[in-house]
Scaffold this active site. Structure first.
Site, PDB file in Angstrom:
ATOM      1  N   PRO A  41      50.139  29.819  71.823  1.00 42.43           N
ATOM      2  CA  PRO A  41      48.492  29.685  71.994  1.00 42.43           C
ATOM      3  C   PRO A  41      47.967  30.568  70.628  1.00 42.43           C
ATOM      4  O   PRO A  41      48.185  31.419  70.221  1.00 42.43           O
ATOM      5  CB  PRO A  41      48.136  30.519  72.763  1.00 42.43           C
ATOM      6  CG  PRO A  41      49.579  31.423  73.828  1.00 42.43           C
ATOM      7  CD  PRO A  41      50.065  31.649  72.789  1.00 42.43           C
ATOM      8  N   ASP A  42      46.747  29.825  70.724  1.00 42.96           N
ATOM      9  CA  ASP A  42      45.748  29.406  69.590  1.00 42.96           C
ATOM     10  C   ASP A  42      44.855  31.501  70.213  1.00 42.96           C
ATOM     11  O   ASP A  42      43.649  30.890  69.994  1.00 42.96           O
ATOM     12  CB  ASP A  42      45.049  29.339  69.046  1.00 42.96           C
ATOM     13  CG  ASP A  42      43.823  29.494  67.604  1.00 42.96           C
ATOM     14  OD1 ASP A  42      44.264  30.363  67.398  1.00 42.96           O
ATOM     15  OD2 ASP A  42      42.738  28.788  67.624  1.00 42.96           O
ATOM     16  N   ARG A  43      44.883  32.576  70.090  1.00 44.21           N
ATOM     17  CA  ARG A  43      44.480  33.146  71.499  1.00 44.21           C
ATOM     18  C   ARG A  43      44.885  34.969  70.572  1.00 44.21           C
ATOM     19  O   ARG A  43      44.569  36.053  70.869  1.00 44.21           O
ATOM     20  CB  ARG A  43      44.787  34.468  72.008  1.00 44.21           C
ATOM     21  CG  ARG A  43      44.659  32.914  73.386  1.00 44.21           C
ATOM     22  CD  ARG A  43      42.910  32.492  73.683  1.00 44.21           C
ATOM     23  NE  ARG A  43      42.738  33.816  74.116  1.00 44.21           N
ATOM     24  CZ  ARG A  43      42.529  34.015  75.469  1.00 44.21           C
ATOM     25  NH1 ARG A  43      42.566  33.413  76.535  1.00 44.21           N
ATOM     26  NH2 ARG A  43      41.849  35.513  75.260  1.00 44.21           N
TER      27      ARG A  43
END
Length: 157
Positions: A41-43
């Site tokens: 995820p883009d986290r």
């Protein structure tokens, strides 16, 4: 006078070559592209050293300017400074940091509205630390105030 430049988001040497062939003037190593290309995820899951390795691999195949998305700087001035140094050593032209709080949430996430941001003074301190640590890499500051629904006054501050 400023001239218009075309930037294309990339995440690997092959996408950088394709972007260059398509006429890009600037390559954008965005966190969304880098993260999703690795199935995460883009986290801010990718470590600073992993992103530096991506920068290095892209730099090996192109001389185009490379702008790197550093998200929040991984939530601390110290890690933002480390990212500045490592990305510069890897061949980045510019590093972009945002005022989201760690771990950042992608701007396209519909739950983003109303989200808390790093205060203007703390963000300015982070940017100042990054600038002090660099030799020649450009430091780009980006606010998420408008996306988060805080309005133009907060964005300008």
């Amino acid at each position: 006078m400023n001239e218009l430049r075309i930037g294309i988001g990339v995440h690997s040497p092959i996408t950088a070559l394709l972007a260059e062939e398509a006429g890009a003037d600037v390559l954008w190593l965005g966190s969304l592209e880098m993260s999703t290309s690795r199935g995460v995820p883009d986290r801010e899951v990718l470590e600073v050293a992993e992103v530096a390795a991506i920068v290095r691999s892209v730099r090996a195949v192109t001389s185009l300017p490379i702008y790197v998305d550093a998200d929040t700087g991984r939530g601390s001035d110290e890690v933002a400074v480390l990212a500045t140094k490592l990305y510069e050593e890897a061949g980045a032209t510019a590093i972009c940091v945002e005022d989201n709080i760690f771990p950042k949430r992608n701007s396209l996430d519909d739950r983003f509205s109303g989200r808390e941001l790093l205060g203007a003074e703390a963000f300015a301190e982070r940017i100042s630390a990054m600038v002090a640590a660099r030799r020649s890499i450009q430091v780009i500051a980006r606010t998420e105030a408008l996306v988060a629904g805080h309005g133009a006054d907060v964005a300008v501050r």
